[in-house]
Design a protein around this motif. Structure first.
Motif, PDB file in Angstrom:
ATOM      1  N   ALA A 114       0.006   1.014   0.166  1.00  0.00           N
ATOM      2  CA  ALA A 114       0.719   1.587   1.307  1.00  0.00           C
ATOM      3  C   ALA A 114       1.780   2.568   0.839  1.00  0.00           C
ATOM      4  N   LYS A 150       0.518   5.947  -0.099  1.00  0.00           N
ATOM      5  CA  LYS A 150       0.192   6.783   1.050  1.00  0.00           C
ATOM      6  C   LYS A 150       1.422   7.447   1.670  1.00  0.00           C
ATOM      7  N   THR A 168       2.776   8.342   8.476  1.00  0.00           N
ATOM      8  CA  THR A 168       2.965   7.552   7.261  1.00  0.00           C
ATOM      9  C   THR A 168       3.344   6.117   7.598  1.00  0.00           C
ATOM     10  N   VAL A 190       0.280   4.238   8.444  1.00  0.00           N
ATOM     11  CA  VAL A 190      -0.500   3.807   7.282  1.00  0.00           C
ATOM     12  C   VAL A 190       0.091   2.534   6.684  1.00  0.00           C
ATOM     13  N   SER A 217      -1.997  -1.062   6.649  1.00  0.00           N
ATOM     14  CA  SER A 217      -2.460  -1.517   5.337  1.00  0.00           C
ATOM     15  C   SER A 217      -2.608  -3.026   5.258  1.00  0.00           C
ATOM     16  N   LEU A 252      -4.730  11.388   6.372  1.00  0.00           N
ATOM     17  CA  LEU A 252      -4.460   9.976   6.642  1.00  0.00           C
ATOM     18  C   LEU A 252      -5.371   9.414   7.733  1.00  0.00           C
ATOM     19  N   VAL A 272      -7.878   6.628   7.060  1.00  0.00           N
ATOM     20  CA  VAL A 272      -7.519   5.211   7.120  1.00  0.00           C
ATOM     21  C   VAL A 272      -8.052   4.591   8.405  1.00  0.00           C
ATOM     22  N   ILE A 317      -0.949   6.459  13.455  1.00  0.00           N
ATOM     23  CA  ILE A 317      -1.597   7.502  12.643  1.00  0.00           C
ATOM     24  C   ILE A 317      -2.199   8.571  13.552  1.00  0.00           C
TER      25      ILE A 317
END
Length: 292
Positions: free
Chosen positions: A97, A100, A130, A133, A137, A250, A253, A279
């Motif tokens: 994480a 990222k 971010t 993400v 995670s 991203l 993901v 995201i």
């Protein structure tokens, strides 16, 4: 926007490269598996540049281009090393994480080195995606160790620095369009990285070198896909700040979570769903800001 299409193509090709490399680590070692993307990707990129040379003028790299390219190539190798160290840690989800968080690092480094404007809207979109993400995670933060966290932060920062190096090299090229710029910097980058990895393996890890040559079919496939993915990453970097490219990336993901849920029948928790939503919102916000 061309950079959006280039980024999505690069993300898909990178997934294919990762799949091709997946089993190599156990057979040729970590160093060997890492070097494949550079050593076996270079011939494809160089051949493509050679084929294009009769139809377009190849830009001549100056000192600034070579300096930025060397910075990007070196930072990417170091970032890969920290990423591999991260994968050995017990707090894998936490460190992954943190890796990222690269778009945030990119935005800050880009503002300092390349004088690229930050802007509240752009920073907000990057920060939101971010955060998404990190939430998606599924990381167990209570079990986090300092070493995996440090490795993850270092990997993310170095990947960000490498992207800034590539972006700087692309902007420093004197003439030509974005495609030939991207291909030229790609060939320079892979040449530097291949030389470094070959020297290292010849000096310290000859079994890895013999291993990748023995696995040449898989290595060629991984190299071709890696060069293809990198070309489109560089096209994106040539057209827009690197932080925009990495933030849009991203979205993979979310795709990975959907695939794991529908195909692998893995359950997704509420926190992960909230992260996926952030995201999507963050990426959409970024596209609106970039279009404006």
């Amino acid at each position: 926007m061309i950079w959006v299409a280039a980024t999505l193509i690069a993300a898909v090709a990178q997934t294919g490269r990762n799949a091709a490399q997946a089993g190599l680590g156990a057979r040729v070692g970590t160093i060997g598996a890492t070097s494949v993307r550079f050593i076996f990707g270079l011939p494809f990129a160089a051949l493509f540049l050679l084929l294009l040379s009769p139809f377009t003028e190849i830009p001549c790299p100056n000192a600034a281009v070579l300096g930025f390219t060397a910075m990007g190539a070196g930072a990417q190798i170091a970032a890969t090393a920290f990423m591999l160290l991260t994968m050995r840690g017990q707090s894998f989800g936490v460190a992954t994480a943190l890796m990222k968080t690269e778009p945030v690092t990119l935005a800050l480094i880009g503002a300092v080195i390349l004088s690229e404007p930050l802007g509240a809207g752009r920073l907000g979109a990057i920060g939101l995606a971010t955060l998404g993400v990190v939430l998606s995670s599924g990381a167990k933060w209570s079990r986090a160790g300092l070493v995996p966290i440090a490795n993850g932060i270092a990997a993310g920062a170095l990947f960000g620095l490498s992207a800034i190096g590539f972006r700087g090299a692309l902007l420093a090229l004197p003439e030509g369009g974005y495609f030939i710029h991207a291909l030229t910097v790609l060939v320079l980058t892979l040449t530097i990285q291949s030389a470094v990895m070959l020297i290292w393996m010849l000096a310290a890890d000859r079994p890895a070198l013999r291993g990748i040559m023995g696995e040449w079919r898989v290595s060629m496939a991984a190299g071709a896909l890696g060069a293809f993915a990198s070309l489109f990453w560089f096209i994106g970097f040539a057209l827009t700040p690197a932080a925009n490219v990495r933030t849009l990336a991203l979205i993979e993901v979310v795709f990975a979570q959907i695939v794991s849920g529908r195909i692998l029948r893995q359950t997704t928790g509420r926190l992960q769903l909230a992260g996926m939503a952030l995201i999507v919102i963050g990426v959409g916000w970024l596209l609106v800001v970039a279009a404006g």
